[in-house]
Design an enzyme around this catalytic site. Structure first.
Site, PDB file in Angstrom:
ATOM      1  N   GLU A  22      22.972  70.934  36.328  1.00 47.44           N
ATOM      2  CA  GLU A  22      21.789  70.200  35.891  1.00 47.44           C
ATOM      3  C   GLU A  22      20.586  70.429  36.799  1.00 47.44           C
ATOM      4  O   GLU A  22      19.818  69.519  37.100  1.00 47.44           O
ATOM      5  CB  GLU A  22      22.114  68.700  35.763  1.00 47.44           C
ATOM      6  N   GLU A  54      30.459  70.696  27.119  1.00 46.91           N
ATOM      7  CA  GLU A  54      30.792  69.264  27.238  1.00 46.91           C
ATOM      8  C   GLU A  54      30.479  68.534  25.935  1.00 46.91           C
ATOM      9  O   GLU A  54      29.824  67.492  25.925  1.00 46.91           O
ATOM     10  CB  GLU A  54      30.012  68.617  28.389  1.00 46.91           C
TER      11      GLU A  54
END
Length: 547
Positions: A322, A424
């Site tokens: 991220e 995910e």
């Protein structure tokens, strides 16, 4: 999987270009989806996709940055693309949005980072939950500054639900299947007509899996449920720095070691998640207090201990999680911190594919931190910095999916020429379980049908009877609607057992999903067992069996 006549190779060649589905080619009268995409700024805009579709732009530029639209239909997939150039600013994030007369407002249906002096390509789309008699599509700078937007080659192409599904099936048949011809002969080399053939798929080529947690350790019901479905896994939290070194200097790899025993024993592919996480909320507390050389030393120790211990065990590593949204390490160690992470990780495990991993890239275009062009730009920057970043990781935490936008984003990311993984995938728990299942199937079909997607991981680890956002089973491992949706797709994307006989040429032809197969040929009192592997390729795969 079904038998084809002896002219199968020609038939398959025809269908590989058009449609190979259970619905006859002649029954489809809709457009083929155009996967063209561009991520380089070009001196000239390309011609509009679909010849403009509903917009019918002539490709020479338009004076207006808004498009009136009439009679938009509910559930239809609208694919939008346009070329954009700036007159009054060096660069800007330009957003497409839609407002209907009935009050629906879609704030973002596509974005592009546009520049002065060259043309940039925006690709996206939308789906309406109710029909609209009159709507307006707007092209604006995201922060409302006047940057002098020029537009060209605008296109808006509708696809009905049936057309969209047929296009998906076409892509699946092109990218995930292959034609096979088995040739059976005697030891003297004579073709054997009428030999009984049985073909069974024993494993799949496409990695499809889920996150697992420590709850799977010594849990036979959970392990059985998992192994019956998935060939890939990722550890939800157990490899993260906070889990393996909660207290400085006290390393504990007990849980990931035990989880590795499970995946090894069942020949499951496993991803490494993650080495670092830029979000300060998930940085170990003791690390947050370090600066300068102390932080550098801790980072070096983390990479060395983790990567050398598990060298060769994990096919992927999410190196710096991220990093489009957060910058804990880069703020403290400098802008080249990520470059160092990737270089050091590659040196420690050269065979592992190193990934960026980010959220809100395919889920939405409203997040200005993680637009598709921002992702592409960061990937190219890392490559220019000399690092081996070879995987595109898209988390996929979805609210209401926007399939045309998702597909357009994947098309643009595919220009990188790297494997793309949905890492995910889940659906927000603000929806009921039945709605989650509907949206999940939509996302999975979109991912599996895109040729650039090389694997899909669900974020559905079951721990203490709950999951992050979306479970597939209850605590007793009975499927929830989401689990049923997964099972339905797993069956659809598998080749059924096939039985038949060779033709007058001693041949048996069929079409099957990529993977490993077991074949048994029987004629008279002779039986031969053999195996073969189907990998990607356009031409028919030929296998010889001698009785």
């Amino acid at each position: 999987m079904y038998q084809l006549p002896i002219f199968a190779p020609l038939l398959l060649l025809f269908f590989s270009f058009f449609f190979f589905t259970f619905i006859p080619v002649s029954s489809y009268d809709g457009p083929l989806y155009d996967s063209s995409a561009y991520t380089e700024c070009k001196l000239q805009a390309e011609r509009p996709l679909y010849n403009g579709g509903m917009l019918k732009d002539n490709g020479d530029g338009l004076n207006s940055s808004s498009f009136p639209l009439e009679n938009l239909h509910e559930a239809t997939k609208y694919c939008f693309s346009i070329w954009i150039r700036l007159k009054d600013a060096e660069s800007a994030l330009v957003t497409a949005s839609l407002v209907t007369q009935e009050g629906t407002r879609l704030k973002c249906i596509g974005t592009v980072t546009a520049y002065k002096g060259c043309w940039s390509f925006l690709k996206g789309g939308f789906v309406l939950s109710s029909p609209s008699n009159s709507s307006t599509l707007y092209i604006k700078n995201s922060d409302n500054r006047d940057v002098g937007i020029e537009i060209a080659s605008a296109s808006l192409q509708p696809f009905t639900q049936q057309q969209w599904r047929l296009n998906q099936d076409t892509k699946i048949n092109q990218a995930r299947k292959r034609a096979v011809t088995l040739h059976v002969s005697s030891r003297q080399g004579r073709e054997v007509q009428g030999a009984a053939i049985r073909v069974e798929q024993v494993s799949k080529d496409f990695p499809f899996g889920s996150a697992i947690a420590q709850s799977i350790i010594a849990n036979p019901p959970y392990q059985k449920w998992f192994v019956e479905r998935f060939n890939a896994a990722v550890f939800e939290n157990e490899l993260k720095w906070n889990a393996t070194e909660f207290t400085q200097g006290q390393l504990n790899y007990t849980l990931p070691d035990q989880m590795l025993e499970f995946v090894r024993a069942n020949q499951i592919t496993v991803r490494g998640h993650n080495i670092f996480w830029e979000n300060p909320q998930f940085v170990p507390k003791w690390v947050r207090n370090l600066t300068g050389s102390d932080l550098e030393s801790a980072v070096k120790s983390r990479i060395e201990s983790l990567m050398h211990k598990y060298r060769g065990e994990f096919v992927h590593w999410d190196v710096n999680n991220e990093m489009l949204h957060y910058d804990f390490y880069e703020e403290r160690l400098g802008p080249n911190a990520t470059l160092h992470f990737f270089k050091t990780a590659h040196q420690a495990d050269p065979l592992a594919t190193l990934f960026m991993n980010e959220f809100n890239v395919v889920e939405t275009c409203s997040d200005v931190e993680s637009t598709v062009d921002t992702y592409v730009s960061r990937m190219r920057g890392l490559k220019q910095g000399g690092v081996a970043v070879n995987g595109v990781g898209l988390q996929g935490h979805f609210d209401v999916p926007n399939s045309p936008l998702m597909r357009g984003v994947l098309d643009k990311l595919a220009t990188l020429g790297l494997p793309i993984w949905l890492t995910e995938v889940d659906i927000s728990n603000k929806f009921n379980k039945e709605t989650q299942a509907v949206y999940l199937e939509e996302v999975l079909r979109e991912g599996f049908s895109h040729p650039a997607v090389n694997g899909i991981m669900l974020w559905s680890a079951l721990r203490r009877g709950s999951c992050y956002q979306m479970c597939l089973t209850d605590g007793n491992f009975s499927n929830l609607p989401t689990g049923d949706a997964v099972d339905k797709l797993l069956k659809e994307w598998s080749s059924d057992v096939l039985e038949g006989r060779t033709d007058e040429h001693g041949s048996y032809s069929f079409y099957a999903f990529l993977g490993e197969y077991k074949v048994t040929a029987n004629y008279g009192n002779k039986t031969v067992d053999s195996t073969f592997s189907l990998s990607q390729g356009r031409e028919t795969r030929h296998f010889n069996i001698q009785l």
